[in-house]
Design an enzyme around this catalytic site. Structure first.
Site, mmCIF file in Angstrom:
data_model
loop_
_atom_site.group_PDB
_atom_site.id
_atom_site.type_symbol
_atom_site.label_atom_id
_atom_site.label_comp_id
_atom_site.label_asym_id
_atom_site.label_seq_id
_atom_site.Cartn_x
_atom_site.Cartn_y
_atom_site.Cartn_z
ATOM 1 N N HIS A 213 0.760 -1.246 -0.043
ATOM 2 C CA HIS A 213 -0.002 0.120 -0.246
ATOM 3 C C HIS A 213 0.900 1.421 0.091
ATOM 4 C CE1 HIS A 213 -4.008 -1.868 1.110
ATOM 5 N NE2 HIS A 213 -3.217 -2.827 1.602
ATOM 6 N N LYS B 82 -8.632 13.575 5.327
ATOM 7 C CA LYS B 82 -7.729 12.585 5.350
ATOM 8 C C LYS B 82 -6.704 12.551 6.404
ATOM 9 C CE LYS B 82 -6.778 13.900 0.950
ATOM 10 N NZ LYS B 82 -6.928 12.638 0.091
ATOM 11 N N ARG B 83 -6.072 11.440 6.393
ATOM 12 C CA ARG B 83 -4.804 11.613 7.626
ATOM 13 C C ARG B 83 -4.355 12.861 7.159
ATOM 14 N NH1 ARG B 83 -4.281 7.575 11.349
ATOM 15 N NH2 ARG B 83 -2.419 8.421 12.139
ATOM 16 N N LYS C 33 0.318 14.410 1.612
ATOM 17 C CA LYS C 33 -0.862 14.764 1.208
ATOM 18 C C LYS C 33 -1.030 16.376 1.000
ATOM 19 C CE LYS C 33 -2.596 10.601 3.601
ATOM 20 N NZ LYS C 33 -3.504 9.788 2.579
ATOM 21 N N THR D 80 -8.642 6.363 -1.900
ATOM 22 C CA THR D 80 -10.031 5.958 -2.060
ATOM 23 C C THR D 80 -11.192 7.079 -1.477
ATOM 24 O OG1 THR D 80 -9.763 5.030 0.085
ATOM 25 C CG2 THR D 80 -9.642 3.524 -1.545
ATOM 26 N N LYS E 178 -14.955 8.376 -3.778
ATOM 27 C CA LYS E 178 -16.092 8.477 -2.933
ATOM 28 C C LYS E 178 -16.680 9.854 -3.318
ATOM 29 C CE LYS E 178 -14.300 5.852 0.694
ATOM 30 N NZ LYS E 178 -13.417 5.728 2.110
HETATM 31 C C1 F58 Z 1 -3.043 3.615 2.115
HETATM 32 N N1 F58 Z 1 -2.215 3.145 3.118
HETATM 33 C C2 F58 Z 1 -2.387 4.471 1.022
HETATM 34 N N2 F58 Z 1 -1.525 2.612 5.339
HETATM 35 O O1 F58 Z 1 -1.764 5.571 1.638
HETATM 36 C C3 F58 Z 1 -3.571 5.151 0.185
HETATM 37 O O2 F58 Z 1 -2.921 5.705 -0.782
HETATM 38 C C4 F58 Z 1 -4.314 3.643 -0.455
HETATM 39 O O3 F58 Z 1 -5.413 4.293 -0.935
HETATM 40 C C5 F58 Z 1 -5.032 2.910 1.087
HETATM 41 O O4 F58 Z 1 -3.601 2.589 1.706
HETATM 42 C C6 F58 Z 1 -5.653 1.750 0.455
HETATM 43 O O5 F58 Z 1 -4.795 1.027 -0.470
HETATM 44 C C7 F58 Z 1 -2.559 3.396 4.457
HETATM 45 O O6 F58 Z 1 -3.537 3.648 4.868
HETATM 46 C C8 F58 Z 1 -1.839 2.856 6.894
HETATM 47 O O7 F58 Z 1 -2.632 3.569 7.289
HETATM 48 C C9 F58 Z 1 -0.675 1.808 7.481
HETATM 49 C C10 F58 Z 1 -1.451 1.593 8.765
HETATM 50 C C11 F58 Z 1 -0.126 0.758 9.566
HETATM 51 C C12 F58 Z 1 1.162 1.320 9.698
HETATM 52 C C13 F58 Z 1 1.746 2.043 8.325
HETATM 53 C C14 F58 Z 1 0.666 2.738 7.712
#
Ligand code: F58
Length: 833
Positions: free
Chosen positions: A367, A558-559, A564, A666, A670
């Site tokens: 990811h 978003k985070r 970002k 994502t 939406k």
């Molecule tokens: C996200 N990753 C990507 N990781 O940033 C985003 O672009 C993508 O759409 C999404 O995954 C789904 O594929 C993400 O959310 C985390 O939150 C991890 C959680 C655990 C620690 C490292 C980051």
């Protein structure tokens, strides 16, 4: 409204309002020991959910029975995160019980919406990765795939965010304080998970060298099941969440007083494993407790999968025929050595057979390309916690390195890069490398992202195993992200083109032809306006802010992360403020800028961004010159539930990451589905949204991945951009000289320092002029509502590709080997008469 008294046989299963009402009353009395006169809303909510659960139980059992009888291939989705949100609305939509339950509530003197709002989000995830897992469960059930989620039942989900004096403060998310009626605890489904100890060699009766993992300590993993209903197809799959409990063998009676207290403290220590979700986003923090959580999840899940498998099939050599296991990121990748260990040490298979089964059963999703997010566990930590696994990983690596030599000759640098164990001061296990070597498919989550991993972080591996790499562009479930969260739009669409879109989202293309239908377009735009007003009412009630519903609702949720680039929108918002101040009488296209998102508790820069946004917001919202023109708000405690309220009301979706850094995104999907225009870079899935909606229907700006690379290579200097753009310069000067923080003028120096002195790694300044230009285009479009809504409708109509049903169908066909299960009649069979 039906007030009829139901017949006995309808109790627990009847789908009419009368039966539902009776069950609610019955649960109030016989489960919760209260009654309708004295029950409060919480109790009423609970009995409503128990009533809905009753209606899931038969299908839940029947579905599992059918899978067993038909020997259906099972898909196990292992994920440290499931960002589920609320479940009630979703269950009602999928069971087609919305109206009946509303009626029953009303009959009993309760308002459905108020009851629904009692539910706290199951927020067992950080962001996109966890939400994706939740959308996937909905799609697997809807497609009739035997798909099971496996995760951890954290006592505390992602922290609750409060804003104090403009700063983020974190509070624990005590979502289980009153329990959750959605989870069924299964005392019979409990497994020991072992840690520590040592690996002991011995010779078996056939003279083979084998290993035993001895002197271990263990905790128990106890199953808690949450039903995952498909959309009106009678399928109910399962999400199994493990809770850590201490070994039952603890014999407290034999302890003296001191030991007794220590023993009870031990229970605490054991249970800590499932205490809390790690709140880090895109950064690897190698804490031992996290490693324990990961192994706890993997070990309990594999034991469960294999127990079930053996009951049905017996011969483990056929495992890949009946079982596919998907690892959501590297977090569950200890499944590779753990499955090897079970097959060799417990089942007696040789290395080659075990390896063949393991690789064919497992697959792994990547990811992120951010190197700081990649998991690397110190060898020393693994040696202590999981000595036998470390030994197996070394053996996997040894054999793999031999293959690398065979394939590439003696290329030492390549061997070093590809090694699962990185050498150096602190040798560590690179979990991504382990995942690529030990599984049969690795996928990225958008076309651009998959191309990038092939070219960058996994290039060597791609050259060696090109057939292992595949793209699976992310998706979102249309049930939650349109039907549930935007009912007026869903109803309008259904009245025009029927309801097939709910499970075949590409059918929305039929709306394309409606752009010239004035009556339809009026309804479409009225719905957006009504959604904005609904959001405004909510924000007024919850936060006390008065949103200008005539303005562009410009939303970035978003985070909070530097890549970002919330900072870019913050700077732009401040620039708009300056424009109005410089020229108060000039025409201005009104904007209401809304931010929401959590910063990782240890991420100082992201937390400063929140403070800066709040400081800019204070300045703007308290200046009478801005009235009717510009507003800025940071809404606290972003969640799935808040997203469901914001997205239907958005005019403009901000997807402005530095190209190459957002794997997919994502939220972008939406917003587009709900008719917001996107302003975005050519990053992640934005690229594919552009392909679907057409370039006239999305506002793309900024550097491409190649241009980003080229600029960094050729020597970027942020100062040049600062000096070249007076508008940008002015805002940065204001941030630096305390204009937004008069009480502490140097407050934001870390931010301006990162932009200027540290040369702006995320290229905010390089992209700013193009961004400001693109925003002009947005303003011009917004002044022409006819054109605006045409574009909005093209977005709604053309993003069918981004249904998670399509994503899951692609996984099923290309990775899980269960494409034959699709279209077998388990899907929704059309609307009820
Ligand atoms: C996200 N990753 C990507 N990781 O940033 C985003 O672009 C993508 O759409 C999404 O995954 C789904 O594929 C993400 O959310 C985390 O939150 C991890 C959680 C655990 C620690 C490292 C980051």
């Amino acid at each position: 409204m039906s007030t009829t008294v139901s017949k006995k046989e309808n109790i627990k299963t009847g789908m009419d309002a009368g039966s539902i009402k009776e069950d609610i009353l019955s649960h109030l009395r016989y489960t919760l020991a209260t009654d309708i006169e004295t029950a409060n809303k919480k109790e009423f909510y609970k009995s409503v959910v128990l009533t809905v659960m009753d209606r899931l139980h038969n299908s839940w059992l029947n579905t599992q029975k059918e899978y067993r009888e038909q020997k259906t291939k099972k898909i196990y989705y292992i994920s440290m995160e499931f960002l589920i949100g609320r479940l009630l609305d979703n269950a009602l939509v999928n069971l087609n019980l919305e109206q009946e339950l509303r009626d029953a509530c009303k009959d009993l003197g309760f308002d459905y919406e108020e009851i629904r709002d009692i539910e706290t989000d199951a927020a067992l995830g950080n962001g996109g990765l966890g939400r994706l897992a939740a959308c996937f469960l909905d799609s697997m059930a809807t497609l009739g795939l035997a798909g099971f989620g496996y995760g951890i039942k954290y006592d505390y989900g992602i922290f609750k965010q409060k804003i104090q004096d403009g700063y983020q403060v974190e509070r624990p998310d005590d979502w289980l304080r009153f329990g959750t009626p959605w989870a069924v605890t299964r005392p019979s489904v409990i497994y020991p998970v072992r840690f520590y100890g040592r690996s002991v060699p011995y010779t078996d009766e056939d003279g083979h060298l084998r290993f035993k993992w001895e002197n271990t300590q263990h905790v128990y993993a106890l199953a808690n099941d949450i039903p995952m209903p498909g959309f009106r197809n009678g399928v109910v799959n399962n999400l199994r969440l493990w809770k850590a409990t201490s070994p039952k063998s603890l014999d407290l009676s034999s302890f003296n007083q001191g030991e007794y207290i220590n023993a009870v403290r031990d229970i605490e220590l054991h249970e800590n494993i499932s205490r809390v979700l790690y709140p880090n986003d895109k950064i690897f923090v190698g804490q031992e407790l996290r490693l324990k959580q990961e192994y706890f999840l993997v070990s309990s899940t594999l034991q469960d999968i294999l127990r079930e498998y053996k009951l049905q099939h017996g011969d483990l050599r056929e495992l890949p025929k009946y079982v596919a296991i998907q690892c959501n990121d590297t977090h569950p990748n200890l499944a590779v050595p753990d499955l090897m260990r079970i097959l060799m040490d417990e089942e007696g298979f040789d290395w080659e057979t075990s390896w063949d089964i393991t690789v064919k059963t497992l697959s792994y999703t990547n990811h992120t390309v951010l190197p700081e997010a990649l998991e690397k566990w110190p060898v020393s930590m693994l040696r202590n916690l999981l000595p036998r696994h470390l030994q197996i990983i070394y053996e996997i690596n040894k054999r793999f390195i031999n293959k690398v030599h065979e394939h590439f000759g003696d290329d030492v640098n390549r061997v070093r890069r590809m090694s699962i164990i990185s050498e150096g001061e602190q040798p560590s296990v690179q979990m991504a490398n382990l995942g690529i070597v030990g599984t049969h498919k690795v996928n990225g989550v958008a076309a651009l992202h998959t191309d990038l991993i092939k070219k960058t972080i996994f290039r060597d591996f791609y050259e060696m195993y090109p057939e292992r790499f595949t793209n699976k562009t992310n998706g979102i479930t249309p049930r939650r992200w349109l039907k549930q969260c935007n009912k007026p739009l869903a109803d309008l669409i259904t009245s025009e083109i029927g309801d097939s879109w709910i499970t075949h989202l590409s059918d929305l293309r039929k709306l394309d032809g409606k752009v010239n239908d004035k009556k339809f377009m009026k309804k479409y735009s009225d719905i957006k306006q009504a959604n904005k007003e609904k959001l405004a009412a909510y924000v007024k009630e919850k936060y006390g802010y008065e949103l200008n519903t005539k303005a562009i609702f410009d939303i970035q949720i978003k985070r909070i992360h530097e890549y970002k680039r919330q900072l870019m929108l913050a700077i732009f918002t401040a620039a708009l403020y300056n424009r109005i101040k410089a020229n108060p009488d000039a025409p201005f296209v009104p904007r209401t800028v809304i931010f929401a998102g959590k910063a990782a508790p240890g991420y100082a820069m992201a937390k400063m961004f929140i403070k800066l946004i709040n400081s800019i917001a204070d300045k703007i919202n308290n200046d009478p010159d801005m009235a009717g023109k510009l507003q800025c708000f940071f809404l606290d405690n972003y969640s799935v539930t808040l997203a469901e309220q914001l997205i239907p009301a958005a005019d403009l979706s901000e997807q402005i990451s530095t190209a190459g850094m957002e794997a997919s995104g994502t939220g972008n999907m939406k917003f587009a589905l709900n008719g917001a225009l996107t302003i975005g870079t050519l990053d992640g899935a934005n690229v594919e949204i552009l392909e679907e909606v057409g370039e006239e229907n999305i506002v793309i700006f900024g550097l491409t991945v190649e241009e980003v690379e080229e600029l960094r290579r050729s020597g970027y200097s942020s100062w040049e951009y600062y000096n070249a753009d007076p508008e940008l310069k002015k805002v940065i000067d204001q941030i630096r000289n305390g204009f937004f923080s008069p009480e502490n003028p140097s407050l934001f120096h870390s931010i301006t320092g990162s932009l200027l002195d540290s040369n702006d790694y995320f290229l905010v300044m390089a992209d700013y002029p193009a961004y400001a230009e693109a925003q002009k285009k947005i303003d011009a479009l917004y002044q022409n509502p006819e054109e605006w809504f045409k574009i909005a409708l093209y977005n709604t109509a053309r993003v069918g590709k981004f249904s998670s049903d399509r994503t899951i169908a692609d996984y099923a066909t290309d990775i899980w080997g269960c494409g034959d299960q699709l279209g077998q009649g388990r899907e929704y069979q059309g609307s009820k008469a």
